[in-house]
Design a protein around this motif. Structure first.
Motif, mmCIF file in Angstrom:
data_model
loop_
_atom_site.group_PDB
_atom_site.id
_atom_site.type_symbol
_atom_site.label_atom_id
_atom_site.label_comp_id
_atom_site.label_asym_id
_atom_site.label_seq_id
_atom_site.Cartn_x
_atom_site.Cartn_y
_atom_site.Cartn_z
ATOM 1 N N ASP A 71 42.176 37.855 51.338
ATOM 2 C CA ASP A 71 42.832 38.575 50.242
ATOM 3 C C ASP A 71 42.203 38.260 48.896
ATOM 4 N N GLU A 72 41.558 37.102 48.815
ATOM 5 C CA GLU A 72 41.066 36.634 47.519
ATOM 6 C C GLU A 72 39.580 36.310 47.602
ATOM 7 N N VAL A 73 38.898 36.552 46.481
ATOM 8 C CA VAL A 73 37.469 36.285 46.369
ATOM 9 C C VAL A 73 37.243 35.328 45.201
ATOM 10 N N VAL A 74 36.479 34.265 45.441
ATOM 11 C CA VAL A 74 36.037 33.382 44.356
ATOM 12 C C VAL A 74 34.604 33.770 44.036
ATOM 13 N N LEU A 75 34.424 34.335 42.855
ATOM 14 C CA LEU A 75 33.127 34.891 42.471
ATOM 15 C C LEU A 75 32.315 33.871 41.694
ATOM 16 N N SER A 76 31.103 33.609 42.140
ATOM 17 C CA SER A 76 30.216 32.716 41.395
ATOM 18 C C SER A 76 29.774 33.384 40.102
ATOM 19 N N PRO A 77 29.535 32.612 39.036
ATOM 20 C CA PRO A 77 29.220 33.213 37.730
ATOM 21 C C PRO A 77 27.937 34.028 37.714
ATOM 22 N N GLY A 78 27.019 33.754 38.643
ATOM 23 C CA GLY A 78 25.774 34.504 38.664
ATOM 24 C C GLY A 78 25.904 35.912 39.207
ATOM 25 N N VAL A 79 27.076 36.249 39.753
ATOM 26 C CA VAL A 79 27.286 37.587 40.328
ATOM 27 C C VAL A 79 28.007 38.456 39.309
ATOM 28 N N PRO A 80 27.383 39.536 38.811
ATOM 29 C CA PRO A 80 28.024 40.374 37.789
ATOM 30 C C PRO A 80 29.163 41.203 38.355
ATOM 31 N N LEU A 81 30.118 41.533 37.496
ATOM 32 C CA LEU A 81 31.279 42.304 37.928
ATOM 33 C C LEU A 81 30.913 43.725 38.327
ATOM 34 N N ASP A 82 29.800 44.249 37.806
ATOM 35 C CA ASP A 82 29.413 45.616 38.169
ATOM 36 C C ASP A 82 28.531 45.666 39.410
ATOM 37 N N ASN A 83 28.363 44.523 40.080
ATOM 38 C CA ASN A 83 27.686 44.505 41.369
ATOM 39 C C ASN A 83 28.410 45.456 42.323
ATOM 40 N N LYS A 84 27.675 46.242 43.098
ATOM 41 C CA LYS A 84 28.309 47.278 43.925
ATOM 42 C C LYS A 84 29.247 46.685 44.966
ATOM 43 N N GLN A 87 32.436 45.690 43.156
ATOM 44 C CA GLN A 87 33.226 46.891 42.881
ATOM 45 C C GLN A 87 33.949 47.375 44.143
ATOM 46 N N SER A 88 33.291 47.287 45.284
ATOM 47 C CA SER A 88 33.936 47.712 46.524
ATOM 48 C C SER A 88 35.095 46.788 46.882
ATOM 49 N N LEU A 89 34.967 45.507 46.540
ATOM 50 C CA LEU A 89 36.049 44.557 46.789
ATOM 51 C C LEU A 89 37.251 44.851 45.896
ATOM 52 N N TYR A 90 36.982 45.193 44.633
ATOM 53 C CA TYR A 90 38.064 45.620 43.743
ATOM 54 C C TYR A 90 38.784 46.838 44.319
ATOM 55 N N CYS A 91 37.993 47.808 44.764
ATOM 56 C CA CYS A 91 38.572 49.046 45.309
ATOM 57 C C CYS A 91 39.393 48.775 46.571
ATOM 58 N N ALA A 92 39.028 47.727 47.293
ATOM 59 C CA ALA A 92 39.764 47.371 48.510
ATOM 60 C C ALA A 92 41.019 46.558 48.196
ATOM 61 N N GLY A 93 41.269 46.323 46.911
ATOM 62 C CA GLY A 93 42.479 45.624 46.496
ATOM 63 C C GLY A 93 42.407 44.118 46.568
ATOM 64 N N LYS A 94 41.211 43.561 46.649
ATOM 65 C CA LYS A 94 41.064 42.107 46.729
ATOM 66 C C LYS A 94 41.190 41.487 45.334
ATOM 67 N N LYS A 95 41.892 40.369 45.256
ATOM 68 C CA LYS A 95 41.998 39.645 43.991
ATOM 69 C C LYS A 95 40.721 38.847 43.787
#
Length: 453
Positions: A71-84, A87-95
């Motif tokens: 349900d949750e993703v911990v994003l490393s700082p080197g990965v930009p938010l506009d990475n495709k 974005q697909s994870l956001y669309c899938a409703g993942k926090k």
């Protein structure tokens, strides 16, 4: 049914530390990297904590059932938010949260958080030393090199954690809340990632996301972005200035650092009393003093710490004197504003090494800062032509190209005379030619120390 897991997106230091923290807490983690060539065994190294962690590589759209595992993703700082994939994870409703946020959730004690385009590493390191004068358990982490998640679960109510926080890390905080914060300055940087200055400044301001008037935020009165933010900052603001005297706060008067509180002035020290050089470092010191005061450290202890504090590695770091020529390593000068501060710190004619990876910066103000101090500019990396054109447009024409850092050093050494300087301050990131600015700086120092006299 399987237990829900957390996806740690990114397999660098932050991703590994996040997965290890979750494992220590008895939770399940998946390490993920979009690069299909990622070697899981190489990632794990000798970290036993990661032995049971699953590694997934490739495109995240591979299997819809995979998305149901977390349900949750911990994003490393080197990965930009506009990475495709992001974005697909956001669309899938993942926090989606960041490594700093995860560390905050599992930490205890007091937190000092420091950001800024330039000076944050020096300030963070100095603040760590200042905190040690009052507190027995001080941790210095974050963008400075040690992930917050590496130590978060080991903190106690007596711990003071001093965190250097980048704009990349501030993109993905949520409940993160520091007792004292600081924004040293905001100048153009990372526009290839944030795209606009407004977005970049907004990310920096997020450091006070959950602040109240019970918290303190230290801001630079001489920076247009931080001075403007002072008007709407949710924390109690403490100001420092290198260019004007303040009615309340800390400022430079000549070479003296003056503290003014409740109408009373106190001279703390002169910049000549410090082992740091340049106005930029005077600003870092003033910010650190205000942070120390906000955290209840005795002012005499703070001043004594400042006087004995040495420059952070790779930031206007004196390297050696060869044949009367002084060499300075400012590899951490990865943007024009940082490089401007290094030029200002030079007190003699200087041969300057610049260039590197293009982050979308403009170099006009950097070239203008040369102001008779820079006698030769030696350029390396992919920005060499862009910088050379900018320099020529401003009438600076003593420019040479070099195919390597070592060649650039040789050119500078031949052109610098006794009493003059050679400065590595690239105004650009290191990527492409080096793994990071530390590697670039270390190569510079090793080569300089082996130069014949």
């Amino acid at each position: 049914m399987f237990e829900k897991q957390t996806l740690c997106f990114g397999t660098g230091k932050s991703g590994l530390a996040s997965a290890a923290l979750l494992t220590r807490l008895g939770q399940l983690a998946i390490l993920y990297n979009t690069d299909k060539k990622t070697d899981p065994y190489e990632i794990m190294g000798s970290r036993e904590e990661l032995d049971e962690v699953e590694v997934v590589v490739g495109d995240m759209s591979f299997d819809p059932t995979m998305l149901d595992r977390f349900d949750e993703v911990v994003l490393s700082p080197g990965v930009p938010l506009d990475n495709k994939v992001v974005q697909s994870l956001y669309c899938a409703g993942k926090k989606i949260i960041g490594e700093i946020e995860l560390g905050y959730r599992h930490s205890k004690g007091k937190i000092v958080a420091i950001t800024g385009t330039n000076g944050k590493t020096t300030t963070t390191t100095l603040v760590g030393e200042i905190m040690k004068r009052k507190y027995s358990d001080v941790q210095v982490v974050g963008n400075i090199g040690i992930p917050f998640t590496e130590i978060a679960d080991k903190t106690t109510e007596d711990t003071v954690t001093v965190i250097e926080v980048s704009s990349f890390q501030l993109e993905t905080i949520d409940e993160f809340h520091a007792d004292v914060t600081a924004i040293i300055n905001i100048t153009p940087d990372h526009l290839n990632r944030h795209h606009t200055m407004d977005e970049y400044a907004y990310c920096k301001e997020r450091i006070t996301n959950k602040a109240t008037k019970d918290n303190v935020c230290v801001l630079n009165a001489c920076n247009e972005y931080t001075a403007d933010f002072a008007k709407r900052c949710p924390a109690t603001v403490a100001m420092f200035s290198s260019g004007e005297e303040l009615s309340e706060g800390i400022f430079l008067r000549g070479g003296d650092i003056i503290l003014k509180e409740n109408g009373q002035e106190r001279r703390l020290l002169n910049v000549r009393d410090m082992m740091l050089v340049g106005v930029c470092n005077a600003e870092n010191v003033m910010a650190a003093i205000l942070i120390g005061l906000a955290m209840g450290v005795d002012i005499d202890d703070i001043v004594d710490t400042v006087k004995n504090f040495k420059a952070v590695e790779h930031r206007i770091e004196f390297t050696a004197t060869k044949r009367g020529v002084r060499f300075y390593n400012d590899s951490k000068g990865t943007n024009p504003d940082a490089a401007i501060q290094a030029v200002k710190a030079m007190d003699a004619p200087t041969c300057l090494i610049g260039g590197g990876y293009d982050k979308g910066s403009e170099y006009d103000e950097w070239i203008e800062s040369f102001d008779g101090k820079i006698k030769k500019l030696v350029l390396i990396g992919e920005t060499a032509d862009k910088i050379a054109l900018c320099a020529a447009n401003h009438g600076f024409r003593d420019i040479e190209y070099a195919g390597s850092l070592e060649e650039a050093i040789d050119i500078c050494y031949k052109n610098a005379g006794p009493g003059e300087n050679v400065l590595l301050s690239p105004a650009c990131a290191s990527w492409g030619m080096f793994d990071n600015y530390e590697q670039r700086g270390n190569i510079f120092k090793e080569y300089v120390r082996n130069l014949e006299e």
